[in-house]
Write an enzyme that holds these catalytic residues in place. Structure first.
Site: not given
Ligand code: NAD
Ligand SMILES: O=C(O)C(=O)C[C@@H](O)[C@H](O)[C@H](O)COP(=O)(O)O
Ligand code: ZN
Length: 370
Positions: A123, A145, A187, A228, A238, A242, A246, A249, A253, A268
């Site tokens: 949990r 998130k 981003e 951020k 959100e 917040r 998006n 997005h 998405h 992404h």
């Molecule tokens: N939680 C949030 O607020 C939030 C915000 C933005 C995006 N996201 C999510 O994040 C994801 C995208 O993240 P991303 O662009 O980092 O993609 P990713 O995690 O797939 O990484 C991109 C690629 O780069 C490689 N990589 C990462 N770091 C590396 C390094 N230092 N050296 C060599 N290779 C490396 C990974 O193995 C992968 O192949 C999506 O799923 C998106 O929805 C979430």
């Molecule tokens: O942190 C946030 O809030 C964002 O919206 C950041 C975005 O860059 C990110 O891709 C996030 O995961 C999108 O959120 P979602 O709620 O649309 O899934």
């Molecule tokens: Zn994003």
């Protein structure tokens, strides 16, 4: 070693983002200082493990932190129920307790997945983000998130679960591919386009230095984290502005879903770049923003090598009705009404509720490649 600290102010859950070179080698001491006596499961992917896992293991061992590593396949398809089960089982098999930590070493895929696991195992365990992609350092590691994808759409299953610490080792970016660096840059540009027109203008002038590395890169990462952190501190869950984060997005998405989360076709950040260009064009179509501003945004994204149109995605896309079906699953939908982040110009984004789906459909048809 110069380390910049950006706090994310959430009352007694406030945490620091540390930004600078050498933080993987220093992770053990930084973690132990904040979480004494903790043990850890490191979640990572194959690319990142090859380049950065051994120094992290050595650092944790040096600081007396017992750890186990769980390595998953790279790519967006890893944000799945199957991978979640692998992480949950790995953490439980290592007999980690609620007070122990999950460490996400990787990009946003690993951060979102490991964060979700840490939010549900026992949990809610402690969580440390160690972002290694530009995208993760400027966005996904901050704000809590977490989640995975569904065939119905992006990030549809997850929880809000904040980390206790973010360690962004800028040196890790040296092993990142050019394509992934560019995707993360989308981003960065987003923060300028939401409400920081001066930052966007600075990016237009300085993007080459950011791509080359050095002080401009660190400045862009720190400025993005500050932007951020401010929004997250105001609206953690959100319920209000917040949603501005998006920008790009809602379209982006839908395109990720429509391409089956195939990282070979669209990652992404690329989806966000196309989505931001479309959000500006759509705003212009609705007479909210000038076409000049929409074209300025496209010019900058294209200059750094990002895609800006649906036609830039390799392979066929589903038709406009199918894209609209993905948009209808967006988490911002309320009582069936579509919400978009629209804009009055560069740095003037706003939340538009009740956007008619007929307008969206017409726009998607006009901009569809076939
Ligand atoms: N939680 C949030 O607020 C939030 C915000 C933005 C995006 N996201 C999510 O994040 C994801 C995208 O993240 P991303 O662009 O980092 O993609 P990713 O995690 O797939 O990484 C991109 C690629 O780069 C490689 N990589 C990462 N770091 C590396 C390094 N230092 N050296 C060599 N290779 C490396 C990974 O193995 C992968 O192949 C999506 O799923 C998106 O929805 C979430
Ligand atoms: O942190 C946030 O809030 C964002 O919206 C950041 C975005 O860059 C990110 O891709 C996030 O995961 C999108 O959120 P979602 O709620 O649309 O899934
Ligand atoms: Zn994003």
């Amino acid at each position: 070693m110069s380390i910049e600290t950006v706090p994310v102010r959430l009352g007694d859950r406030t945490y620091d983002i540390l930004i600078g070179a050498g933080l993987i080698a220093r992770a053990g001491e930084e973690i132990v200082r904040r979480l004494p006596g903790v043990r850890a499961a490191i979640v990572t992917d194959g690319h990142v493990a090859a380049a950065h896992l051994d120094p992290l293991l050595a650092s944790l061992e040096g600081a007396g932190v017992g750890s186990t590593a769980i390595t998953l396949p790279p790519g967006e398809k890893t944000k799945s129920f199957e991978a979640l089960q692998t992480v949950v089982d790995g953490v439980l098999a290592a007999r980690l307790e609620r007070g122990d930590a999950v460490i996400a070493l990787g990009g946003g895929v690993i951060g979102d997945l490991a964060g979700f696991a840490s939010g549900i195992v026992r949990r809610g365990m402690r969580f440390v983000q160690m972002p290694t992609s530009l995208l993760a350092q400027v966005d996904s590691s901050v704000g809590g998130k977490t989640g995975i994808n569904s065939t119905h759409g992006k990030n549809l299953v997850g929880v809000f679960h904040q980390p206790q610490l973010v360690l962004a080792d800028t040196g890790a970016l040296d092993t990142l591919s050019d394509r992934e660096f560019r995707a993360g840059y989308a981003e960065v540009a987003k923060y300028g386009l939401i409400d920081r027109p001066d930052f966007f203008a600075w990016l237009e002038d300085n993007w080459r230095e950011i791509f080359e590395g050095g002080p401009a890169r660190t400045r862009a990462i720190a400025e993005s984290c500050r932007a951020k952190a401010e929004v997250v501190a105001r609206d953690e869950f959100e319920t209000g502005d917040r949603a501005l984060l998006n920008l790009g997005h809602t379209f982006g998405h839908a395109l990720e879903g429509a391409t089956g989360y195939d990282s070979g076709r669209l990652v992404h950040g690329e989806g966000v770049a196309i989505g931001m260009a479309l959000a500006h064009r759509f705003s212009s179509r609705l007479n909210l923003c000038s076409m000049d501003d929409a074209l300025r945004v496209e010019r900058h994204l294209a200059a750094v090598g990002l895609p800006t149109r649906m036609a830039d995605i390799p392979g066929d896309l589903p038709d406009a009705d199918r894209l609209l079906a993905y948009i209808a699953q967006d988490k911002k939908v309320s009582r069936g009404a579509l919400t978009f982040i629209l804009t009055r110009g560069v740095g003037q984004a706003f939340i538009a509720r009740d956007v008619p789906s007929s307008e969206v459909l017409a726009f998607l048809k006009e901009n569809h490649p076939r």
